[in-house]
Design a protein around this motif. Structure first.
Motif, short mmCIF file in Angstrom:
data_model
loop_
_atom_site.label_atom_id
_atom_site.label_comp_id
_atom_site.label_asym_id
_atom_site.label_seq_id
_atom_site.Cartn_x
_atom_site.Cartn_y
_atom_site.Cartn_z
N VAL A 1 13.95 -2.49 9.81
CA VAL A 1 14.03 -3.05 8.46
C VAL A 1 14.31 -1.94 7.46
CG1 VAL A 1 12.69 -4.19 6.65
CG2 VAL A 1 12.48 -4.96 9.02
N TYR A 2 13.63 -0.85 7.67
CA TYR A 2 13.65 0.29 6.75
C TYR A 2 15.05 0.84 6.50
CZ TYR A 2 11.30 4.48 4.83
OH TYR A 2 10.83 5.48 4.03
N LYS A 3 15.90 0.78 7.54
CA LYS A 3 17.22 1.41 7.40
C LYS A 3 18.27 0.48 6.80
CE LYS A 3 18.80 0.47 12.14
NZ LYS A 3 19.21 1.10 13.41
N THR A 4 17.97 -0.81 6.72
CA THR A 4 18.97 -1.75 6.20
C THR A 4 18.53 -2.44 4.90
OG1 THR A 4 18.11 -3.53 7.60
CG2 THR A 4 19.93 -2.21 8.48
N CYS A 5 17.28 -2.28 4.52
CA CYS A 5 16.78 -2.88 3.27
C CYS A 5 16.29 -1.77 2.36
CB CYS A 5 15.64 -3.86 3.55
SG CYS A 5 16.13 -5.24 4.61
N MET A 6 16.59 -1.88 1.09
CA MET A 6 16.24 -0.81 0.15
C MET A 6 14.76 -0.90 -0.23
SD MET A 6 19.71 -0.67 -2.16
CE MET A 6 19.26 0.91 -2.89
N LEU A 7 13.98 -0.03 0.41
CA LEU A 7 12.54 0.00 0.24
C LEU A 7 12.10 1.42 -0.10
CD1 LEU A 7 11.68 -2.13 3.38
CD2 LEU A 7 11.17 -2.80 1.02
N PRO A 8 10.98 1.58 -0.77
CA PRO A 8 10.51 2.92 -1.12
C PRO A 8 9.92 3.64 0.08
CG PRO A 8 8.90 1.30 -1.81
CD PRO A 8 10.09 0.53 -1.32
N ASP A 9 9.78 4.94 -0.02
CA ASP A 9 9.04 5.71 0.98
C ASP A 9 7.55 5.53 0.69
OD1 ASP A 9 11.25 6.96 2.37
OD2 ASP A 9 11.55 8.15 0.56
N PHE A 10 6.83 5.04 1.67
CA PHE A 10 5.39 4.85 1.49
C PHE A 10 4.67 6.11 1.95
CE2 PHE A 10 6.98 0.45 2.12
CZ PHE A 10 6.60 -0.07 0.89
N GLU A 11 4.26 6.90 0.97
CA GLU A 11 3.67 8.20 1.30
C GLU A 11 2.18 8.10 1.60
OE1 GLU A 11 4.65 10.73 -1.93
OE2 GLU A 11 6.81 10.72 -1.50
N ASP A 12 1.51 7.09 1.05
CA ASP A 12 0.08 6.95 1.30
C ASP A 12 -0.33 5.50 1.06
OD1 ASP A 12 -0.16 6.64 -1.53
OD2 ASP A 12 -0.37 8.81 -1.75
N LYS A 13 -1.59 5.20 1.37
CA LYS A 13 -2.09 3.84 1.24
C LYS A 13 -2.09 3.37 -0.21
CE LYS A 13 -5.96 0.85 2.56
NZ LYS A 13 -6.08 0.23 1.22
N ALA A 14 -2.35 4.28 -1.13
CA ALA A 14 -2.38 3.91 -2.55
C ALA A 14 -1.01 3.38 -2.99
CB ALA A 14 -2.78 5.10 -3.41
N GLN A 15 0.05 4.00 -2.51
CA GLN A 15 1.40 3.54 -2.85
C GLN A 15 1.69 2.19 -2.21
OE1 GLN A 15 4.62 6.14 -1.66
NE2 GLN A 15 5.98 5.35 -3.25
N GLU A 16 1.23 2.01 -0.98
CA GLU A 16 1.39 0.71 -0.33
C GLU A 16 0.67 -0.38 -1.11
OE1 GLU A 16 -0.10 1.18 3.59
OE2 GLU A 16 1.46 2.58 4.22
N ASP A 17 -0.56 -0.08 -1.52
CA ASP A 17 -1.36 -1.06 -2.26
C ASP A 17 -0.70 -1.42 -3.59
OD1 ASP A 17 -3.21 -0.99 -0.25
OD2 ASP A 17 -4.65 0.27 -1.31
N ASP A 18 -0.17 -0.42 -4.27
CA ASP A 18 0.46 -0.65 -5.57
C ASP A 18 1.74 -1.46 -5.42
OD1 ASP A 18 0.65 -0.05 -8.51
OD2 ASP A 18 2.50 0.93 -7.86
N PHE A 19 2.53 -1.15 -4.41
CA PHE A 19 3.78 -1.87 -4.19
C PHE A 19 3.50 -3.33 -3.87
CE2 PHE A 19 7.55 -3.10 -1.66
CZ PHE A 19 8.54 -2.78 -2.57
N PHE A 20 2.52 -3.58 -3.00
CA PHE A 20 2.20 -4.96 -2.66
C PHE A 20 1.64 -5.70 -3.87
CE2 PHE A 20 -0.70 -8.31 -1.39
CZ PHE A 20 0.12 -9.07 -0.57
N ARG A 21 0.80 -5.03 -4.65
CA ARG A 21 0.22 -5.67 -5.84
C ARG A 21 1.31 -6.12 -6.79
NH1 ARG A 21 -0.26 -4.03 -10.66
NH2 ARG A 21 0.22 -1.86 -10.11
N ARG A 22 2.31 -5.27 -7.02
CA ARG A 22 3.40 -5.63 -7.93
C ARG A 22 4.24 -6.78 -7.36
NH1 ARG A 22 7.01 -1.79 -8.31
NH2 ARG A 22 6.10 -0.22 -6.94
N LEU A 23 4.47 -6.75 -6.05
CA LEU A 23 5.21 -7.85 -5.42
C LEU A 23 4.46 -9.17 -5.56
CD1 LEU A 23 6.73 -6.75 -1.99
CD2 LEU A 23 7.93 -7.71 -3.96
N LYS A 24 3.15 -9.13 -5.33
CA LYS A 24 2.35 -10.35 -5.41
C LYS A 24 2.38 -10.91 -6.83
CE LYS A 24 -2.11 -10.85 -5.81
NZ LYS A 24 -3.57 -10.85 -5.65
N GLU A 25 2.26 -10.02 -7.82
CA GLU A 25 2.32 -10.46 -9.22
C GLU A 25 3.65 -11.12 -9.52
OE1 GLU A 25 1.52 -6.94 -11.44
OE2 GLU A 25 -0.67 -7.01 -11.10
#
Length: 295
Positions: A158-182
């Motif tokens: 998925v990562y190589k064909t869809c434009m997604l951020p680099d998830f460097e840590d859990k905090a970034q994952e949590d923030d990205f999901f939170r914004r998507l859910k909103e």
């Protein structure tokens, strides 16, 4: 707990109505609490929680009521699920959380709870909450989806064909999901999880919205490739968007991902005379565009 015990304890709860009908609410609540302590019966827990919520035979205690409703809801008690949803929607005993409210309304509605079904219909007038295909359902994201969705995002296929951020840590994952859910609950955007048997398997989202034209992006768990789920999801979204008044829908895929183009074709979209070069992960990718206009 066997069926006989459940039936006996349920009968005990129903017998308490004599106190309620006589206005002896303190005895009603006291006896409910006793049944809860002795049996942990979900029906009794839900009824005691309602007493705490409304101050029936006891002082109002919204936080304790929330705990009771949570216990009853998780045990599958439909009134507990409905009341818990109401508490999350209105922010009673907890912070408002429409995603949790909808989750529990859906659980109660799945058991044919009349008021839960009515509330979902009311909410759907503001935004289409559930878009159904033959096998998949599209709806806003739930908190519980985070782990599975992040796992899908980080899958190399998925990562190589869809434009997604680099998830460097859990905090970034949590923030990205939170914004998507909103965004999935925001009427100004079009963001939906793709669900199969109540499990999230993908995501469909707006890329650009301009006037009556929308560009969509999508992805699906590679474990569910080649079963037609993405085609079905895209078709359902297209039908929904045209009903909402959109006149044109665009999609694009990287040239090296022709399978995505086949999904667009199967959904009724046509390749158009448009392409674009986009830099992603230090490589330049040619994007091929498809479109479909309302009749």
């Amino acid at each position: 707990m066997n069926h006989y015990t459940i039936s006996r304890d349920l009968a005990r709860c129903i017998a308490l109505n004599k106190f309620y009908e006589k206005g002896q609410y303190d005895l009603y609540f006291k006896n409910l609490e006793e049944i809860v302590r002795e049996t942990n019966l979900p029906y009794a827990i839900a009824q005691a929680g309602y007493c705490l919520l409304e101050g029936i035979g006891t002082a109002k205690d919204s936080r304790r009521a929330l705990e009771y409703m949570q216990r009853a809801a998780e045990a599958g008690e439909w009134d507990g699920q409905y009341n818990l949803a109401c508490m999350y929607e209105e922010g009673i005993g907890t912070e408002k959380d429409i995603s949790k409210a909808i989750f529990w309304y859906k659980k109660a509605a799945d058991q044919d709870h009349r008021y839960a079904k009515e509330r979902l219909e009311e909410l759907s007038k503001e935004k289409t909450l559930f878009i159904t295909g033959k096998r998949v359902t599209l709806h806003p994201l739930y908190d519980r989806d985070k782990r599975d969705l992040i796992r899908i995002f980080k899958d190399e296929r998925v990562y190589k064909t869809c434009m997604l951020p680099d998830f460097e840590d859990k905090a970034q994952e949590d923030d990205f999901f939170r914004r998507l859910k909103e965004l999935s609950y925001d009427d100004r955007h079009y963001v939906y999880g793709i669900y199969l048997d109540d499990k999230i398997i993908g995501l469909l989202n707006d890329v650009i919205i301009k006037d009556k034209t929308i560009e969509l992006g999508y992805l699906i768990d590679p474990e569910y490739h080649n079963h037609g789920y993405m085609t079905e999801s895209l078709k359902a979204a297209i039908d929904d968007l045209f009903k909402r008044g959109f006149r044109r829908i665009d999609c694009a895929h990287f040239e090296e991902n022709p399978a995505s183009g086949r999904v667009m074709q199967k959904a009724g979209m046509k390749k158009i005379d448009k392409s674009e070069n986009i830099e992603y992960r230090h490589l330049v990718h040619k994007c091929i565009y498809y479109a479909l206009e309302a009749e």
